[in-house]
Design an enzyme around this catalytic site. Structure first.
Site, PDB file in Angstrom:
ATOM      1  N   SER A  14       0.831  -1.209   0.000  1.00 56.72           N
ATOM      2  CA  SER A  14       0.000   0.000   0.000  1.00 56.72           C
ATOM      3  C   SER A  14       0.858   1.247   0.000  1.00 56.72           C
ATOM      4  O   SER A  14       0.356   2.328  -0.289  1.00 56.72           O
ATOM      5  CB  SER A  14      -0.861   0.038   1.259  1.00 56.72           C
ATOM      6  OG  SER A  14      -1.625  -1.117   1.366  1.00 56.72           O
ATOM      7  N   GLU A  47      -3.868   0.182  -8.988  1.00 58.89           N
ATOM      8  CA  GLU A  47      -2.894   1.264  -9.089  1.00 58.89           C
ATOM      9  C   GLU A  47      -1.567   0.597  -9.461  1.00 58.89           C
ATOM     10  O   GLU A  47      -1.047  -0.234  -8.708  1.00 58.89           O
ATOM     11  CB  GLU A  47      -2.808   1.965  -7.716  1.00 58.89           C
ATOM     12  CG  GLU A  47      -2.158   3.312  -7.731  1.00 58.89           C
ATOM     13  CD  GLU A  47      -2.126   3.955  -6.329  1.00 58.89           C
ATOM     14  OE1 GLU A  47      -2.207   3.236  -5.304  1.00 58.89           O
ATOM     15  OE2 GLU A  47      -2.010   5.184  -6.263  1.00 58.89           O
ATOM     16  N   ASN A  56      -3.397   6.024  -1.316  1.00 58.84           N
ATOM     17  CA  ASN A  56      -3.289   6.182   0.134  1.00 58.84           C
ATOM     18  C   ASN A  56      -2.785   7.548   0.561  1.00 58.84           C
ATOM     19  O   ASN A  56      -3.031   7.972   1.687  1.00 58.84           O
ATOM     20  CB  ASN A  56      -2.432   5.063   0.714  1.00 58.84           C
ATOM     21  CG  ASN A  56      -3.246   3.792   0.773  1.00 58.84           C
ATOM     22  OD1 ASN A  56      -4.384   3.809   1.237  1.00 58.84           O
ATOM     23  ND2 ASN A  56      -2.696   2.705   0.259  1.00 58.84           N
TER      24      ASN A  56
HETATM   25  N1  LIG Z   1      -6.115  -4.514   3.655  1.00 62.81           N
HETATM   26  C1  LIG Z   1      -6.299  -3.712   2.632  1.00 62.81           C
HETATM   27  O1  LIG Z   1      -7.376  -3.134   2.428  1.00 62.81           O
HETATM   28  C2  LIG Z   1      -5.196  -3.520   1.626  1.00 62.81           C
HETATM   29  C3  LIG Z   1      -5.494  -2.878   0.414  1.00 62.81           C
HETATM   30  C4  LIG Z   1      -4.496  -2.772  -0.554  1.00 62.81           C
HETATM   31  C5  LIG Z   1      -3.215  -3.267  -0.290  1.00 62.81           C
HETATM   32  N2  LIG Z   1      -2.948  -3.866   0.922  1.00 62.81           N
HETATM   33  C6  LIG Z   1      -1.592  -4.407   1.120  1.00 62.81           C
HETATM   34  O2  LIG Z   1      -1.655  -5.812   0.895  1.00 62.81           O
HETATM   35  C7  LIG Z   1      -0.664  -6.458   1.691  1.00 62.81           C
HETATM   36  C8  LIG Z   1      -1.328  -7.511   2.555  1.00 62.81           C
HETATM   37  O3  LIG Z   1      -2.259  -6.861   3.407  1.00 62.81           O
HETATM   38  P1  LIG Z   1      -3.489  -7.665   4.062  1.00 62.81           P
HETATM   39  O4  LIG Z   1      -4.462  -6.640   4.486  1.00 62.81           O
HETATM   40  O5  LIG Z   1      -3.897  -8.780   3.156  1.00 62.81           O
HETATM   41  O6  LIG Z   1      -2.753  -8.270   5.354  1.00 62.81           O
HETATM   42  P2  LIG Z   1      -3.210  -9.526   6.235  1.00 62.81           P
HETATM   43  O7  LIG Z   1      -2.630  -9.300   7.561  1.00 62.81           O
HETATM   44  O8  LIG Z   1      -4.685  -9.761   6.109  1.00 62.81           O
HETATM   45  O9  LIG Z   1      -2.486 -10.772   5.510  1.00 62.81           O
HETATM   46  C9  LIG Z   1      -1.100 -10.883   5.395  1.00 62.81           C
HETATM   47  C10 LIG Z   1      -0.766 -12.348   5.200  1.00 62.81           C
HETATM   48  O10 LIG Z   1       0.632 -12.460   4.862  1.00 62.81           O
HETATM   49  C11 LIG Z   1       1.109 -13.630   5.485  1.00 62.81           C
HETATM   50  N3  LIG Z   1       2.573 -13.597   5.559  1.00 62.81           N
HETATM   51  C12 LIG Z   1       3.356 -12.870   6.402  1.00 62.81           C
HETATM   52  N4  LIG Z   1       4.660 -13.144   6.160  1.00 62.81           N
HETATM   53  C13 LIG Z   1       4.699 -14.046   5.153  1.00 62.81           C
HETATM   54  C14 LIG Z   1       5.740 -14.717   4.462  1.00 62.81           C
HETATM   55  N5  LIG Z   1       7.028 -14.520   4.775  1.00 62.81           N
HETATM   56  N6  LIG Z   1       5.414 -15.610   3.501  1.00 62.81           N
HETATM   57  C15 LIG Z   1       4.109 -15.836   3.184  1.00 62.81           C
HETATM   58  N7  LIG Z   1       3.080 -15.223   3.790  1.00 62.81           N
HETATM   59  C16 LIG Z   1       3.360 -14.335   4.767  1.00 62.81           C
HETATM   60  C17 LIG Z   1       0.435 -13.622   6.842  1.00 62.81           C
HETATM   61  O11 LIG Z   1       0.493 -14.894   7.462  1.00 62.81           O
HETATM   62  C18 LIG Z   1      -0.997 -13.194   6.459  1.00 62.81           C
HETATM   63  O12 LIG Z   1      -1.810 -14.316   6.153  1.00 62.81           O
HETATM   64  C19 LIG Z   1       0.036  -5.357   2.488  1.00 62.81           C
HETATM   65  O13 LIG Z   1       1.196  -4.974   1.805  1.00 62.81           O
HETATM   66  C20 LIG Z   1      -1.004  -4.246   2.505  1.00 62.81           C
HETATM   67  O14 LIG Z   1      -0.430  -2.970   2.651  1.00 62.81           O
HETATM   68  C21 LIG Z   1      -3.911  -4.022   1.870  1.00 62.81           C
END
Ligand SMILES: NC(=O)c1ccc[n+]([C@@H]2O[C@H](COP(=O)([O-])OP(=O)(O)OC[C@H]3O[C@@H](n4cnc5c(N)ncnc54)[C@H](O)[C@@H]3O)[C@@H](O)[C@H]2O)c1
Length: 295
Positions: free
Chosen positions: A118, A151, A189
């Site tokens: 993000s 994006e 963001n």
């Molecule tokens: N939540 C949102 O609305 C949103 C929107 C756009 C982008 N993002 C981005 O997407 C990414 C993920 O966010 P999220 O909200 O899905 O987080 P989340 O916490 O829901 O999920 C993250 C997942 O990554 C896994 N993980 C951590 N380390 C790992 C590794 N070494 N190998 C494999 N898996 C691993 C965790 O176990 C978890 O299941 C982040 O970079 C976040 O900034 C989030």
């Protein structure tokens, strides 16, 4: 491009895997444990069931989509032979750099390495791999199967060819890609998070309650969802991480996270995913509330 890997089966990773699999890609979904993968697959199955009941897809489409996803707990095994990796692990710079170093060793130098970050610098991530011209931001929105925008963030070294391939691929997924440059928070963001932070600050200052703040923004500004509800849906930990990246990146106090946000994250109140944030999402209410958000 037929086979891709998605790293992380959380909120975004399972949505990204779902979207690629529904378009016909073979998806290798990677997370740290079977438990996380099972939870991700259960979310995908639940979302596909909702699409079947709405008549958007058939039961056969659902089964094919699930059949296109293979799960892995080992990153090295998961990325064998893939044309593209989309990293969607936790928003933490050290973690992302470590994952991209592993990808550099495990993947061929032709594999495109995308990140769904993000806010973390694509240029910084690209700097830890050979051929950084293949590193790009592919920032999907939540919930991925529904939201149209992707994006596309060009790092300093990202090539024109990789950018074009990822723009075209996004269109193939039924999305609308928008190309932006690599500065903290990108576009989405940089504009959204100060609004969410200001809403939390407004609550913290006692100007109004959660319901009142969200209602002003929903009914007064025609936002489909109030900013506090949106923060719950994004994840308060994710919001905090993004604000910190912008605060550090621009050295500007206007991005300093509200102390209430910091405290809520410390207390484990992360929003929908933990069961409580600005609203209560206890199991009995969760499905109903999430469904209402997207009704
Ligand atoms: N939540 C949102 O609305 C949103 C929107 C756009 C982008 N993002 C981005 O997407 C990414 C993920 O966010 P999220 O909200 O899905 O987080 P989340 O916490 O829901 O999920 C993250 C997942 O990554 C896994 N993980 C951590 N380390 C790992 C590794 N070494 N190998 C494999 N898996 C691993 C965790 O176990 C978890 O299941 C982040 O970079 C976040 O900034 C989030």
């Amino acid at each position: 491009m037929n086979t891709i890997a998605v790293i992380g089966a959380g909120t975004m990773g399972n949505g990204i895997a779902h979207t690629f699999a529904q378009t016909g890609f073979t998806v290798k979904l990677i997370d740290l444990s079977e438990k996380n993968l099972d939870r991700g697959m259960a979310t995908i199955a639940g979302n596909l069931d909702r699409m079947v009941s709405k008549g958007t897809i058939s039961e056969d489409d659902k089964l094919k989509t699930i059949g296109n996803i293979i799960t892995y707990t080992d990153l090295k095994d998961g990325v064998v032979g893939v044309d593209l990796v989309v990293e969607a692990a936790t928003e933490n710079v050290d973690l992302k750099l470590s994952i991209f170093k592993q990808l550099n060793d495990a993947c061929s130098h032709n594999t495109i390495l995308a990140t769904n970050t993000s806010s973390i610098s694509i240029t910084q991530i690209g700097a830890v791999v050979a051929h950084p011209e293949r590193v790009i931001g592919m920032h999907f929105m939540n919930p991925v199967p529904i939201m149209k925008l992707v994006e596309i963030i060009r790092g300093y070294n990202t090539s024109d060819e990789v950018t074009r391939l990822i723009m075209d691929l996004s269109v193939r997924l039924g999305k609308v890609p928008v190309e932006v440059n690599d500065y903290p928070g990108f576009v989405a963001n940089r504009i959204l998070m100060p609004m969410i932070n200001e809403s939390i600050e407004t609550l913290y200052n006692g100007v109004a309650g959660v319901y009142e703040i969200d209602t002003v923004m929903k009914l007064g500004m025609a936002h489909p969802m109030g900013p506090l509800q949106l923060a719950d849906f994004i994840g308060l930990d994710v919001c905090l991480a993004i604000l910190n990246v912008m605060y550090d990146g621009f050295k500007n106090p206007k991005y300093a996270p509200c102390p209430l946000l910091v405290n809520m994250v410390r207390a484990g109140k992360l929003g929908v995913k933990s069961g409580e944030g600005f609203y209560d999402y206890s199991e009995s209410k969760k499905a109903e509330k999430v469904a209402k958000m997207f009704a």
